[in-house]
Design an enzyme around this catalytic site. Structure first.
Site: not given
Ligand code: BGC
Length: 729
Positions: A340-341, A481, A593-594
């Site tokens: 998806w980046d 994640e 994580k993000q």
């Protein structure tokens, strides 16, 4: 360039350089000095070779699954950079003789990598050696190199051998069924090969011109054809060798070797200088469209250019069946797979500044819809469910297991099964491209199908909870994640609801504006009245874990109860929290994580809550984030800038800016963090400039860092290019 100009602001903000040589940073420097042109990418490794280097020559789309591997890799090609130089019979190498001076510099403006060295051999001869290389932006199959040797002290005997090295392909899987060397007299040398599972054929061919000595064919090794020139130099005399390489695969031509020789013919006639002029002119166009000029912050300026450079050198200009992997073409990380980046981080700068390329990337997803349909069907769903990791076939290629640490049990990777939000991310990028570009032809014929067939998937994927009369999604992985297979990810549920709303509006629009196309497409995708009603019900009854009073999201069911850790004291920290605490224990911990809820706020803006509500979510989630993914800081910078959190916005922006330049994650050796690169543009444009769509128009709501005097950039909106200069208040 003269040494006096090294430190001018112009050079500083357009250059990534290393002087003197830092052998301990070799992997890092190799990655950040990668050159490329959207077709090929070559790391900045040295012509003569160096211990423990990662030499990689990658072209888009050539994947292969070696017999011993569980998923395909982007295949490393024979190394066309190889050049060996002998001075008085002694091989030039930076670990031999004496290196009296060294400077390696990547000029971001012209995508030219140079290295200058002053070297003394054991006999006392001193030479200046200058290497230059560029991957032509004008002729995308051509790589050009020039090496100049000048005698500074003594009258040395020189030998230069220009080779293609297929003998020392980097460690790792063996992808080749056949790999052969050859030559055409002294006119050219070549290596050809066929991959052992995917049957891709490639040819790497090179031609050499030297202004001194006679060329002879003399292979260096079994698989290393070379052309060699020998001559002597008098003190103060110089000699130059030009090597032009052509790379083709059967992805772009029927006979790669014939094509490579033809390309070489053309390139030789043009010659190095003219090739460079054409290349530079193309780069000038690239930068005219894509540069962001910052007045008042040289560090931010250089980082933005560095990041944009890496997105641009990886972006396929003439091929709409390939996409950009998470590590671009700059290293072996993630095996060249596409995530998806691309859609949420790399596409936005391209959609607004290079719309033709953005379209190529979306067409890659369109051409691969069948893979997404296969994935949905295998899992028992309808429509199209895009793979979490994708390669040339469009099938799911996420590995299922990993063994990250030698003495610990292997870990099941669930992202390929359950990180399903990627289907909506792709729909988001498709709609974003359409709204900004106004490219109706693409949208009606291809884009709409992506948005609708992924909506069909979600309609079949959601679960109705009879007891609570609501729709839910179990077993998901959101952007965070660290927490796997969770129920009711607020990010995923909200984005799915958004997606289905868009799909319904799209169906109405299509019916009104393109009735025949609408009829055919809806029939083909089996979108009938019952399905549309279902989508509406899901929109009305989708469960979003969120306090209706405060607007605070619960990242997923049970997240609030997880054990919280005060991350402020976990500094300085290089490793991710899940690596420190262990994979399983992390499931019970409340660090993330993000950007997850923060990502939701970035994508949906005001639709994710009022300013006050979004601020509340920020206050809750920002301290919990470990930025274990390089994707995280830029999104935080974007959202912080929108919330008026100036210090956090700038801090997160600089974090994102330096991920690769400063190797903040310690893993740049594997390749560029391309999403962080694209994300930096997003932080600047969506975040600081506050550019958004406003119906059929666009608007700004700038909130520049206080010390920026101005920020200037260009973007395309509905077929027209605009230039804007924003100033700090
Ligand atoms: C991130 C993902 C990303 C992947 C590839 C992971 O560490 O969590 O969001 O897609 O890396 O860059």
């Amino acid at each position: 360039m003269t040494s006096t100009s090294y430190f001018s602001p112009e050079v500083r903000t357009w250059t990534v350089s290393e002087a003197p040589f830092h052998p301990g940073k070799q992997y890092h420097t190799e990655t950040i000095t990668t050159i490329g042109n959207g077709y090929m990418g070559l790391r900045g490794s040295f012509e003569e070779g160096y211990p423990n280097e990662i030499v990689s020559t990658l072209i888009h789309g050539v994947y292969n699954q070696a017999p011993e591997e569980i998923v395909p890799d982007l295949v490393n090609l024979p190394n066309p950079l190889a050049i060996q130089i002998m001075v008085d019979g002694e091989q030039f190498h930076m670990q031999k003789g004496s290196v009296l001076g060294f400077r390696r510099a990547l000029d971001l403006k012209t995508a030219l990598l140079t290295r200058g060295i002053l070297w003394r051999n054991s006999k006392g001869s001193i030479v200046q050696i200058t290497f230059e290389r560029f991957a032509s932006l004008e002729h995308e199959h051509v790589l050009a190199q020039r090496v100049t040797v000048r005698a500074l002290w003594g009258d040395p005997e020189i030998e230069i051998a220009a080779a293609i090295d297929a003998d020392r392909l980097s460690a790792g899987a063996n992808h080749w069924q056949v790999l052969e060397k050859g030559h055409d007299g002294t006119a050219s040398i070549h290596c050809t090969g066929t991959t052992n599972q995917s049957n891709y054929q490639i040819a790497v061919a090179a031609t050499v011109q030297c202004d001194h000595g006679e060329l002879v064919y003399e292979p260096l090794d079994n698989l290393t054809p070379a052309l060699r020139a020998k001559f002597s130099l008098k003190q103060d005399q110089g000699a130059s060798l030009v090597k032009l390489t052509a790379i083709h695969s059967n992805r772009d031509t029927a006979d790669p070797l014939v094509a490579a020789k033809n390309t070489l013919n053309t390139a030789s006639k043009i010659g190095y200088d003219e090739l460079y002029n054409g290349h530079q002119a193309e780069w000038a166009k690239y930068w005219y469209d894509s540069d962001i000029e910052i007045d008042g912050d040289e560090i931010a300026q250089r980082a933005l250019r560095f990041c944009l450079y890496h997105v641009l050198i990886a972006a396929p200009r003439h091929d709409d069946r390939v996409s950009i992997g998470a590590k671009t073409l700059s290293g072996p990380g993630y095996k060249g797979h596409v995530f998806w980046d691309t859609e949420l981080f790399m596409l936005p700068p391209l959609t607004l500044t290079q719309p033709k390329i953005a379209k190529n990337l979306l067409m890659y997803r369109y051409h691969n819809l069948q893979g997404a349909r296969n994935k949905a069907q295998e899992a028992g769903y309808e429509g199209a469910m895009f793979p979490w990791e994708s390669t040339d076939t469009g099938e799911e290629t996420t590995p299922r297991w990993t063994s990250p640490y030698p003495d610990t049990p292997r870990i099941r990777i669930w992202t390929g099964d359950n990180e399903q939000h990627i289907s909506t991310d792709i729909a988001y990028a498709t709609l974003q491209y359409w709204h900004w570009s106004g490219d109706e032809d693409f949208f009606v014929n291809c884009g709409a199908e992506i948005v609708l067939d992924t909506a069909v998937f979600w309609g079949s994927r959601v679960e109705y909870n009879r007891t609570l009369d609501r729709y839910e999604l179990s077993q998901q992985i959101g952007p965070d994640e660290y927490h796997e297979n969770v129920d009711n990810s607020a990010f995923t549920n909200s984005m799915v609801r958004w997606h289905l709303r868009q799909a319904l509006q799209l169906v109405d629009w299509l019916k009104q504006t393109h009735p025949q196309k609408a009829e055919a497409l809806l029939a083909r995708l089996k979108i009938d009245a019952a399905r549309l009603e279902l989508w509406q019900r899901v929109i009305d009854k989708m469960y979003i874990p969120r306090d209706p009073q405060t607007g605070l999201y619960e990242q997923f069911d049970g997240f609030f109860k997880l054990h919280k850790v005060d991350l402020t004291h976990w500094t300085p920290k290089v490793h991710n929290m899940d690596a420190i605490m262990g994979h399983e224990p992390t499931q019970e911990m409340g660090f993330i994580k993000q950007a997850d809820i923060v990502m939701l706020m970035a994508l949906l803006g005001e639709d994710a809550g009022t300013l006050e509500q979004r601020q509340r979510n920020w206050d809750y989630y920002y301290p919990l984030c470990d930025h274990g993914s390089s994707l995280s800081p830029s999104t935080h910078a974007w959202v912080a800038a929108r919330l008026g959190l100036d210090d956090e916005a700038y801090y997160m922006f600089m974090y994102a800016a330096n991920i690769d330049l400063e190797d903040l994650k310690g893993n740049v050796r594997d390749g560029i963090h391309a999403a962080a690169s694209g994300g930096l543009w997003e932080a600047a444009v969506w975040g600081f400039a506050g550019l958004t769509l406003d119906g059929d128009n666009y608007k700004f709501d700038p909130n520049l860092p206080k010390h920026w005097k101005s920020m200037k950039f260009r973007f395309w909106h509905k077929g027209k290019q605009h230039t804007v200069t924003l100033t700090a208040e």
